[in-house]
Design a protein around this motif. Structure first.
Motif, mmCIF file in Angstrom:
data_model
loop_
_atom_site.group_PDB
_atom_site.id
_atom_site.type_symbol
_atom_site.label_atom_id
_atom_site.label_comp_id
_atom_site.label_asym_id
_atom_site.label_seq_id
_atom_site.Cartn_x
_atom_site.Cartn_y
_atom_site.Cartn_z
ATOM 1 N N ASP A 1 -10.310 -21.013 -7.641
ATOM 2 C CA ASP A 1 -10.574 -19.998 -8.656
ATOM 3 C C ASP A 1 -9.230 -19.323 -8.889
ATOM 4 O OD1 ASP A 1 -11.031 -17.576 -9.957
ATOM 5 O OD2 ASP A 1 -12.915 -17.177 -8.948
ATOM 6 N N LEU A 2 -8.598 -19.611 -10.011
ATOM 7 C CA LEU A 2 -7.222 -19.171 -10.240
ATOM 8 C C LEU A 2 -7.127 -17.742 -10.768
ATOM 9 C CD1 LEU A 2 -5.725 -22.465 -11.728
ATOM 10 C CD2 LEU A 2 -5.753 -21.683 -9.341
ATOM 11 N N GLY A 3 -8.235 -17.047 -10.881
ATOM 12 C CA GLY A 3 -8.205 -15.685 -11.397
ATOM 13 C C GLY A 3 -7.954 -14.644 -10.318
ATOM 14 N N MET A 4 -7.754 -13.416 -10.768
ATOM 15 C CA MET A 4 -7.621 -12.273 -9.869
ATOM 16 C C MET A 4 -9.011 -11.799 -9.467
ATOM 17 S SD MET A 4 -4.377 -11.500 -9.609
ATOM 18 C CE MET A 4 -4.455 -9.796 -9.057
ATOM 19 N N SER A 5 -9.170 -11.424 -8.211
ATOM 20 C CA SER A 5 -10.456 -10.879 -7.783
ATOM 21 C C SER A 5 -10.525 -9.391 -8.109
ATOM 22 C CB SER A 5 -10.657 -11.080 -6.274
ATOM 23 O OG SER A 5 -9.869 -10.161 -5.537
ATOM 24 N N SER A 6 -11.742 -8.888 -8.224
ATOM 25 C CA SER A 6 -11.918 -7.458 -8.472
ATOM 26 C C SER A 6 -11.331 -6.634 -7.340
ATOM 27 C CB SER A 6 -13.403 -7.141 -8.650
ATOM 28 O OG SER A 6 -14.157 -7.633 -7.554
ATOM 29 N N ALA A 7 -11.361 -7.172 -6.117
ATOM 30 C CA ALA A 7 -10.789 -6.446 -4.979
ATOM 31 C C ALA A 7 -9.278 -6.328 -5.103
ATOM 32 C CB ALA A 7 -11.159 -7.160 -3.676
ATOM 33 N N GLN A 8 -8.608 -7.389 -5.587
ATOM 34 C CA GLN A 8 -7.166 -7.313 -5.776
ATOM 35 C C GLN A 8 -6.817 -6.291 -6.854
ATOM 36 O OE1 GLN A 8 -6.650 -11.549 -6.472
ATOM 37 N NE2 GLN A 8 -5.272 -11.696 -4.721
ATOM 38 N N LEU A 9 -7.557 -6.315 -7.958
ATOM 39 C CA LEU A 9 -7.282 -5.377 -9.032
ATOM 40 C C LEU A 9 -7.523 -3.934 -8.594
ATOM 41 C CD1 LEU A 9 -8.859 -7.362 -11.988
ATOM 42 C CD2 LEU A 9 -6.431 -6.887 -11.641
ATOM 43 N N ALA A 10 -8.504 -3.754 -7.712
ATOM 44 C CA ALA A 10 -8.848 -2.399 -7.266
ATOM 45 C C ALA A 10 -7.999 -1.940 -6.087
ATOM 46 C CB ALA A 10 -10.325 -2.344 -6.876
ATOM 47 N N GLY A 11 -7.297 -2.864 -5.435
ATOM 48 C CA GLY A 11 -6.548 -2.517 -4.234
ATOM 49 C C GLY A 11 -5.420 -1.533 -4.522
ATOM 50 N N ALA A 12 -5.406 -0.416 -3.824
ATOM 51 C CA ALA A 12 -4.395 0.612 -4.040
ATOM 52 C C ALA A 12 -3.010 0.073 -3.710
ATOM 53 C CB ALA A 12 -4.703 1.826 -3.164
ATOM 54 N N GLY A 13 -2.050 0.401 -4.576
ATOM 55 C CA GLY A 13 -0.663 0.053 -4.321
ATOM 56 C C GLY A 13 -0.274 -1.359 -4.677
ATOM 57 N N ARG A 14 -1.182 -2.145 -5.258
ATOM 58 C CA ARG A 14 -0.856 -3.534 -5.566
ATOM 59 C C ARG A 14 -0.069 -3.675 -6.876
ATOM 60 N NH1 ARG A 14 -3.670 -7.102 -2.287
ATOM 61 N NH2 ARG A 14 -1.906 -8.421 -2.868
ATOM 62 N N GLY A 15 -0.325 -2.791 -7.826
ATOM 63 C CA GLY A 15 0.431 -2.812 -9.069
ATOM 64 C C GLY A 15 -0.015 -3.836 -10.083
ATOM 65 N N PHE A 16 -1.212 -4.395 -9.909
ATOM 66 C CA PHE A 16 -1.699 -5.415 -10.838
ATOM 67 C C PHE A 16 -2.271 -4.821 -12.123
ATOM 68 C CE2 PHE A 16 -2.380 -7.889 -6.768
ATOM 69 C CZ PHE A 16 -1.394 -8.834 -7.034
ATOM 70 N N PRO B 1 2.985 2.014 -7.509
ATOM 71 C CA PRO B 1 4.206 1.206 -7.471
ATOM 72 C C PRO B 1 4.007 -0.160 -8.117
ATOM 73 C CG PRO B 1 3.858 2.284 -5.361
ATOM 74 C CD PRO B 1 2.621 2.536 -6.177
ATOM 75 N N LEU B 2 5.037 -0.617 -8.817
ATOM 76 C CA LEU B 2 4.974 -1.872 -9.564
ATOM 77 C C LEU B 2 5.348 -3.026 -8.639
ATOM 78 C CD1 LEU B 2 4.445 -2.957 -12.415
ATOM 79 C CD2 LEU B 2 6.888 -2.670 -12.888
ATOM 80 N N ASP B 3 4.349 -3.494 -7.874
ATOM 81 C CA ASP B 3 4.580 -4.560 -6.897
ATOM 82 C C ASP B 3 4.199 -5.922 -7.490
ATOM 83 O OD1 ASP B 3 4.346 -6.395 -4.685
ATOM 84 O OD2 ASP B 3 4.270 -4.704 -3.326
ATOM 85 N N THR C 1 6.962 1.936 -11.709
ATOM 86 C CA THR C 1 5.523 2.168 -11.595
ATOM 87 C C THR C 1 4.781 1.506 -12.746
ATOM 88 O OG1 THR C 1 5.413 4.202 -12.909
ATOM 89 C CG2 THR C 1 6.035 4.433 -10.589
ATOM 90 N N THR C 2 3.480 1.324 -12.535
ATOM 91 C CA THR C 2 2.650 0.707 -13.572
ATOM 92 C C THR C 2 2.595 1.579 -14.825
ATOM 93 O OG1 THR C 2 0.676 1.686 -12.547
ATOM 94 C CG2 THR C 2 1.244 -0.574 -11.922
ATOM 95 N N ALA C 3 2.581 2.885 -14.645
ATOM 96 C CA ALA C 3 2.519 3.780 -15.795
ATOM 97 C C ALA C 3 3.792 3.681 -16.627
ATOM 98 C CB ALA C 3 2.297 5.222 -15.344
ATOM 99 N N GLN C 4 4.953 3.614 -15.984
ATOM 100 C CA GLN C 4 6.210 3.473 -16.712
ATOM 101 C C GLN C 4 6.231 2.177 -17.520
ATOM 102 O OE1 GLN C 4 8.668 3.996 -13.091
ATOM 103 N NE2 GLN C 4 9.893 5.408 -14.315
#
Length: 300
Positions: A103-118, A125-127, A181-184
């Protein structure tokens, strides 16, 4: 190591995956992108005797380990990119397999994970690295890339017709202040993209996708991996791949077709048109909306 937050995660098209992989026949299966374990659990419940679970995201792998702990020694977890497939199976002493999936997509857990920057839905932070133990962050790569290459990245991986304008604004922005950062990042992209009436998606969406693919080398050697898996399949075994955007899907489609026509192994493509989630699944799980499932079977 920070643990992923675990919002309710529903695997995409699990019944279709189990059916197409014929998991009820048992055998050795490989989940090349285990995520938080949803598809692996479905395969084991259906009858898989042994399952090898890959993921390069250590946080996701730990969540999957917890989720699948009741299956005990029937599951082996591998913290690695799925493109180490051949070397890993050699190390495990596995010659042939009875099914594999990714499954080549992003999981909801990755998108929700704090500090990941996705995601640009909150400032962090833009990680963007799936494996935070190695490689440069998106912020570090943005700081080093020249404008022309950045425009190519955004156009190639984000398919954004405003790529050159976005790259120009991002470089001008970083010359004043680092884009950390993601916001920037999102704010710079929104300034670059002209607004004309209703916009179906946020202007930053394609740039975030492009940078994530670039940082993680998501398309690198994808075709080589598909060939490696097909060569490991026992006769009658199948490979199922779920994609979420056209770049991945195009590679999977053409690689399967090329193997069917010209490969040194006999492959049959079972999905002339990709399987799509039902309206009910999309309503229940909006993440599934853009998913496409393609399946190939090794005949000999």
């Amino acid at each position: 190591m920070e643990r992923l937050s675990t919002p309710r995660h529903e695997p995409v098209m699990p019944a279709e995956v189990v059916t197409m992989l014929q998991a009820t026949r048992g055998g050795v299966f490989v989940d090349c992108t285990v995520g938080v374990g949803g598809h692996s659990c479905a395969l084991l419940e259906a009858g898989a005797d042994r399952l090898v679970a890959f993921d390069r995201d250590a946080e996701a792998l730990q969540v999957a380990t917890d989720a699948l702990r009741n299956w005990g020694e029937r599951v082996e977890f591998v913290h690695a990119d799925f493109r180490t497939f051949d070397a890993t199976l050699d190390a495990l002493g596995i010659v042939g397999i009875d099914g594999a999936m990714a499954d080549l997509g992003m999981s909801s857990a990755q998108l929700a994970g704090a500090g990941r920057g996705f995601s640009f839905r909150r400032d962090e932070p833009l990680d963007m690295r799936m494996d935070r133990s190695t490689g440069l962050t998106a912020a570090e790569m943005l700081d080093q890339v020249d404008e022309s290459e950045l425009a190519d990245v955004i156009y190639r991986f984000g398919e954004d017709r405003h790529a050159r304008r976005i790259a120009r604004v991002l470089v001008a922005t970083r010359n004043r202040v680092p884009v950390n950062t993601t916001a920037q990042l999102a704010d710079a992209v929104r300034r670059a993209v002209p607004r004309r009436g209703y916009q179906r998606i946020d202007p930053a969406t394609r740039t975030f996708q492009a940078l994530r693919i670039w940082v993680n080398r998501e398309l690198d050697a994808l075709d080589v991996w598909l060939l490696a898996v097909c060569r490991r399949l026992n006769a009658g075994a199948r490979l199922a791949v779920i994609t979420f955007h056209s770049l991945e899907d195009r590679i999977v489609k053409h690689t399967f077709r090329n193997l069917e026509r010209e490969g040194d192994i006999t492959i049959k493509v079972l999905t002339r048109r990709p399987l799509r989630p039902s309206p009910g699944e999309v309503s229940r799980n909006p993440r599934a909306r853009s998913a496409k499932l393609r399946v190939a079977e090794r005949l000999a």
